[in-house]
Motif scaffolding. Structure first.
Motif, mmCIF file in Angstrom:
data_model
loop_
_atom_site.group_PDB
_atom_site.id
_atom_site.type_symbol
_atom_site.label_atom_id
_atom_site.label_comp_id
_atom_site.label_asym_id
_atom_site.label_seq_id
_atom_site.Cartn_x
_atom_site.Cartn_y
_atom_site.Cartn_z
ATOM 1 N N SER A 147 33.173 3.798 -6.063
ATOM 2 C CA SER A 147 33.983 2.585 -5.929
ATOM 3 C C SER A 147 34.501 2.072 -7.272
ATOM 4 O O SER A 147 35.447 1.281 -7.306
ATOM 5 N N TYR A 148 33.894 2.524 -8.358
ATOM 6 C CA TYR A 148 34.321 2.087 -9.694
ATOM 7 C C TYR A 148 35.243 3.108 -10.363
ATOM 8 O O TYR A 148 35.459 3.084 -11.569
ATOM 9 N N ARG A 149 35.805 3.985 -9.551
ATOM 10 C CA ARG A 149 36.668 5.041 -10.080
ATOM 11 C C ARG A 149 37.877 4.472 -10.829
ATOM 12 O O ARG A 149 38.258 4.962 -11.895
ATOM 13 N N GLN A 150 38.482 3.413 -10.286
ATOM 14 C CA GLN A 150 39.661 2.829 -10.921
ATOM 15 C C GLN A 150 39.328 2.249 -12.290
ATOM 16 O O GLN A 150 40.126 2.340 -13.226
ATOM 17 N N VAL A 151 38.157 1.654 -12.418
ATOM 18 C CA VAL A 151 37.731 1.110 -13.714
ATOM 19 C C VAL A 151 37.647 2.226 -14.741
ATOM 20 O O VAL A 151 38.152 2.094 -15.869
ATOM 21 N N ARG A 152 37.025 3.336 -14.369
ATOM 22 C CA ARG A 152 36.892 4.456 -15.305
ATOM 23 C C ARG A 152 38.260 5.015 -15.692
ATOM 24 O O ARG A 152 38.509 5.337 -16.858
ATOM 25 N N LYS A 153 39.141 5.128 -14.711
ATOM 26 C CA LYS A 153 40.476 5.651 -14.980
ATOM 27 C C LYS A 153 41.237 4.744 -15.944
ATOM 28 O O LYS A 153 41.856 5.221 -16.919
ATOM 29 N N GLU A 154 41.184 3.444 -15.711
ATOM 30 C CA GLU A 154 41.912 2.495 -16.562
ATOM 31 C C GLU A 154 41.380 2.508 -17.983
ATOM 32 O O GLU A 154 42.150 2.466 -18.956
ATOM 33 N N GLU A 155 40.068 2.541 -18.147
ATOM 34 C CA GLU A 155 39.498 2.518 -19.487
ATOM 35 C C GLU A 155 39.735 3.833 -20.220
ATOM 36 O O GLU A 155 39.943 3.835 -21.433
ATOM 37 N N ALA A 156 39.710 4.960 -19.493
ATOM 38 C CA ALA A 156 40.033 6.242 -20.123
ATOM 39 C C ALA A 156 41.497 6.259 -20.574
ATOM 40 O O ALA A 156 41.822 6.753 -21.665
ATOM 41 N N SER A 157 42.390 5.700 -19.761
ATOM 42 C CA SER A 157 43.813 5.615 -20.134
ATOM 43 C C SER A 157 43.997 4.749 -21.360
ATOM 44 O O SER A 157 44.798 5.070 -22.259
ATOM 45 N N ILE A 338 43.827 13.954 -16.491
ATOM 46 C CA ILE A 338 42.846 14.612 -15.639
ATOM 47 C C ILE A 338 42.207 13.535 -14.767
ATOM 48 O O ILE A 338 41.847 12.458 -15.243
ATOM 49 N N THR A 339 42.073 13.823 -13.478
ATOM 50 C CA THR A 339 41.475 12.847 -12.569
ATOM 51 C C THR A 339 40.043 13.266 -12.223
ATOM 52 O O THR A 339 39.630 14.401 -12.483
ATOM 53 N N GLU A 340 39.305 12.369 -11.585
ATOM 54 C CA GLU A 340 37.939 12.698 -11.203
ATOM 55 C C GLU A 340 37.895 13.792 -10.138
ATOM 56 O O GLU A 340 36.908 14.525 -10.041
ATOM 57 N N GLU A 341 38.971 13.923 -9.352
ATOM 58 C CA GLU A 341 39.025 14.999 -8.367
ATOM 59 C C GLU A 341 39.071 16.360 -9.036
ATOM 60 O O GLU A 341 38.643 17.371 -8.462
ATOM 61 N N ASP A 342 39.586 16.403 -10.275
ATOM 62 C CA ASP A 342 39.707 17.670 -11.001
ATOM 63 C C ASP A 342 38.377 18.163 -11.560
ATOM 64 O O ASP A 342 38.213 19.358 -11.840
ATOM 65 N N LEU A 343 37.431 17.253 -11.776
ATOM 66 C CA LEU A 343 36.227 17.582 -12.548
ATOM 67 C C LEU A 343 35.373 18.657 -11.890
ATOM 68 O O LEU A 343 34.732 19.460 -12.577
ATOM 69 N N GLY A 344 35.350 18.693 -10.566
ATOM 70 C CA GLY A 344 34.549 19.693 -9.863
ATOM 71 C C GLY A 344 35.057 21.114 -10.037
ATOM 72 O O GLY A 344 34.357 22.067 -9.694
ATOM 73 N N LYS A 345 36.258 21.268 -10.576
ATOM 74 C CA LYS A 345 36.849 22.596 -10.768
ATOM 75 C C LYS A 345 36.662 23.102 -12.196
ATOM 76 O O LYS A 345 37.298 24.072 -12.592
ATOM 77 N N MET A 346 35.815 22.434 -12.965
ATOM 78 C CA MET A 346 35.690 22.747 -14.398
ATOM 79 C C MET A 346 34.259 23.140 -14.760
ATOM 80 O O MET A 346 33.506 22.340 -15.322
ATOM 81 N N PRO A 347 33.857 24.368 -14.479
ATOM 82 C CA PRO A 347 32.486 24.786 -14.786
ATOM 83 C C PRO A 347 32.178 24.798 -16.279
ATOM 84 O O PRO A 347 31.041 24.526 -16.682
ATOM 85 N N ASN A 447 31.186 10.633 -18.850
ATOM 86 C CA ASN A 447 31.223 11.677 -19.872
ATOM 87 C C ASN A 447 32.240 12.759 -19.525
ATOM 88 O O ASN A 447 33.026 13.192 -20.375
ATOM 89 N N GLU A 448 32.210 13.216 -18.293
ATOM 90 C CA GLU A 448 33.109 14.295 -17.888
ATOM 91 C C GLU A 448 34.571 13.862 -17.944
ATOM 92 O O GLU A 448 35.429 14.592 -18.459
ATOM 93 N N LEU A 449 34.857 12.683 -17.403
ATOM 94 C CA LEU A 449 36.248 12.215 -17.360
ATOM 95 C C LEU A 449 36.812 11.998 -18.755
ATOM 96 O O LEU A 449 37.947 12.413 -19.059
ATOM 97 N N VAL A 450 36.058 11.348 -19.624
ATOM 98 C CA VAL A 450 36.550 11.042 -20.967
ATOM 99 C C VAL A 450 36.707 12.310 -21.799
ATOM 100 O O VAL A 450 37.738 12.519 -22.456
ATOM 101 N N LEU A 451 35.693 13.189 -21.782
ATOM 102 C CA LEU A 451 35.791 14.415 -22.567
ATOM 103 C C LEU A 451 36.957 15.282 -22.094
ATOM 104 O O LEU A 451 37.722 15.815 -22.909
ATOM 105 N N ALA A 452 37.107 15.425 -20.788
ATOM 106 C CA ALA A 452 38.200 16.243 -20.258
ATOM 107 C C ALA A 452 39.553 15.716 -20.713
ATOM 108 O O ALA A 452 40.432 16.496 -21.116
ATOM 109 N N ASN A 453 39.733 14.404 -20.677
ATOM 110 C CA ASN A 453 41.030 13.846 -21.064
ATOM 111 C C ASN A 453 41.276 13.874 -22.565
ATOM 112 O O ASN A 453 42.425 14.027 -23.006
#
Length: 492
Positions: A147-157, A338-347, A447-453
């Motif tokens: 539910s806090y996905r939007q917060v993470r996206k905004e702060e990463a942006s 990069i979105t959170e939906e993408d993270l599962g495709k990044m081994p 960690n995953e979202l920020v590092l990926a972006n």
């Protein structure tokens, strides 16, 4: 005045040594039949305190080379068991998890956590079960984290924008990562961000005190040393400031002011539990504040520390950096982020973060445990009330478990079942068992979202001719000693 103080100190120490000698003489016969773990020699009064140095996890690893994977130290009057291998950690955190489920009481933590009313440091028992259930069932569920996905996206942006505004000049990435994790945690826990510098300073002092060494907690009759050094006063000051801050936050929520997070934030959830008595017990106001402080202590410090170390390792290993960038950019396909939906495709992204946690666990010695009963551990006798330190840093660098343990090799985790959830004891950066960290998912998705972006949007490098200093700070959390300064060139 100095002469009086010196005389008092010498007299106190002399008397203490005499008492300890007499006590040891009387008790030695009763202990003679005990099979105690190997112990290094210790000094009167202070025990093995002098051997810990400024980096206890490193010192304990070196001592384990001589005294074994399970050894018994004495810090002042307190026996402390040290585990330095995955096998011993499993015995403590799985086989005998219930017996080692308590936390030791320390004077400073007691002041900072409303009398140990938080989740991390509270004594094992009914109260701990109640607050842990709040975390597991209401605060840190998969649905709530999502539910806090939007917060993470905004702060990463926002982080990306701040770096772009520097126009490729040197960027203090440490400062930006601290700001990002503070903002995410503030918005998720409190509903909005707060004054950056003031809040950052308060949080730094709070975390520094949590990792400080309290003489009085290990040598009770020398508690006055903590008062004389100013440690107790600093703890009282920080506890007072944090309490005033959290009181203001709670009043804002009661009056429904200045909240910008979509849905409920954590303060809303806790106030609702208090109002509706949904858990079957009454949640006091101080208990709410203690839980919130846990969220900050764990949510901000460990997250930015992970990011700081993993980027440092990638800068030192350009091939790993390039391999990660290739993976991320193939998934990104030129999209804005990069979105959170993408993270599962990044081994490889996940392997990089696992390898970083192996080498740089945020809490190298985890949070200490304490035995509640006498127990046999690997054939040794362990008394009730013994503190237990799990050296996660040493376990992650154990040559009997890992090939080339001191080298950064993310590939070791590709096609490997080992994860950091607490089921594989060779990798336990978040602990394991019933006292393991309940916020792993919350921390790692950031960690995953920020590092990926970061690697998607920029080519990161050190300034020409610069050498990366990997020195650590001392304390509960092992930060980089010096800020991470990088040149960030936007990718074409």
């Amino acid at each position: 005045m100095f002469l009086i103080f010196s005389f008092f100190l010498i007299s106190s120490l002399s008397f203490s040594i005499l008492i300890l000698f007499l006590f040891k003489s009387r008790s030695s016969s009763s202990k003679s039949h005990k099979n105690l773990p190997p112990s290094p020699p210790r000094l009167p009064l202070i025990g093995n305190m002098h051997q810990l140095g400024s980096s206890p996890h490193r010192a304990l690893q070196a001592m384990a080379q001589s005294y074994g994977q399970l050894m018994l130290l004495h810090l002042g009057t307190v026996p402390v068991l040290v585990a330095s291998s995955a096998d011993v950690a499993q015995e403590i955190l799985k086989t005998h998890d219930l017996i080692f489920s308590n936390r030791p009481k320390t004077n400073i933590n007691n002041k900072l956590t409303y009398g140990l009313k938080d989740i991390a440091f509270s004594q094992y028992g009914e109260y701990w079960r109640q607050v842990k259930s709040i975390a597991v069932l209401h605060i840190l569920t998969n649905k709530r984290v999502q539910s806090y996905r939007q917060v993470r996206k905004e702060e990463a942006s926002l982080l990306i924008e701040k770096i772009q505004e520097t126009h490729e000049s040197m960027v203090n990435l440490t400062e930006l990562l601290i700001s990002l994790t503070n903002n995410v945690t503030c918005r998720v826990a409190l509903g909005r961000t707060y004054d950056g510098k003031k809040f950052k300073n308060l949080l730094e002092r709070f975390l520094e005190l949590l990792g400080s060494f309290s003489v009085g907690s290990y040598i009770p009759f020398l508690t006055w040393v903590d008062w004389l050094s100013g440690l107790e006063r600093r703890a009282d000051d920080v506890a007072k400031e944090f309490n005033e801050f959290l009181e203001g936050v709670i009043e804002e929520h009661i009056n429904k002011k200045l909240v910008d997070v979509q849905g409920q934030d954590i303060v809303d959830i806790l106030l609702e539990i208090q109002r509706d008595n949904t858990m079957g017990f009454h949640l006091e106001r101080d208990e709410i504040k203690a839980i919130i402080m846990d969220i900050f202590g764990g949510g901000t410090d460990t997250t930015f520390t992970n990011l700081e170390w993993v980027i440092s390792e990638l800068l030192r290993h350009p091939k790993a950096m390039k391999k990660l960038q290739q993976e991320v950019r193939e998934i990104g396909h030129g999209r804005t982020m990069i979105t959170e939906e993408d993270l599962g495709k990044m081994p490889y992204l996940k392997a990089v973060l696992k390898e970083n946690l192996r080498l740089h666990p945020p809490f190298p010695l985890l949070v200490p445990h304490e035995s509640t009963h006498d127990v046999k551990l690997l054939g040794y006798d362990v008394a009730a009330g013994t503190q237990v330190i799990i050296n996660a840093w040493a376990i992650g660098r154990d040559g009997s478990t890992w090939t080339k343990p001191n080298e950064f090799q993310p590939e070791r985790f590709l096609n490997s079942p080992i994860n950091y959830q607490g089921f594989h004891f060779e990798l336990i950066p978040f602990g394991a068992g019933r006292r393991g960290c309940p916020a792993i998912q919350f921390a790692m998705v950031i960690n995953e979202l920020v590092l990926a972006n970061l690697v998607y949007k920029f080519d990161l490098a050190l300034a020409q001719g610069e050498c990366l200093d990997m020195s650590e700070t001392s304390g509960l959390t092992a930060h980089k000693k010096f800020p991470l300064l990088v040149a960030a060139t936007p990718c074409e």
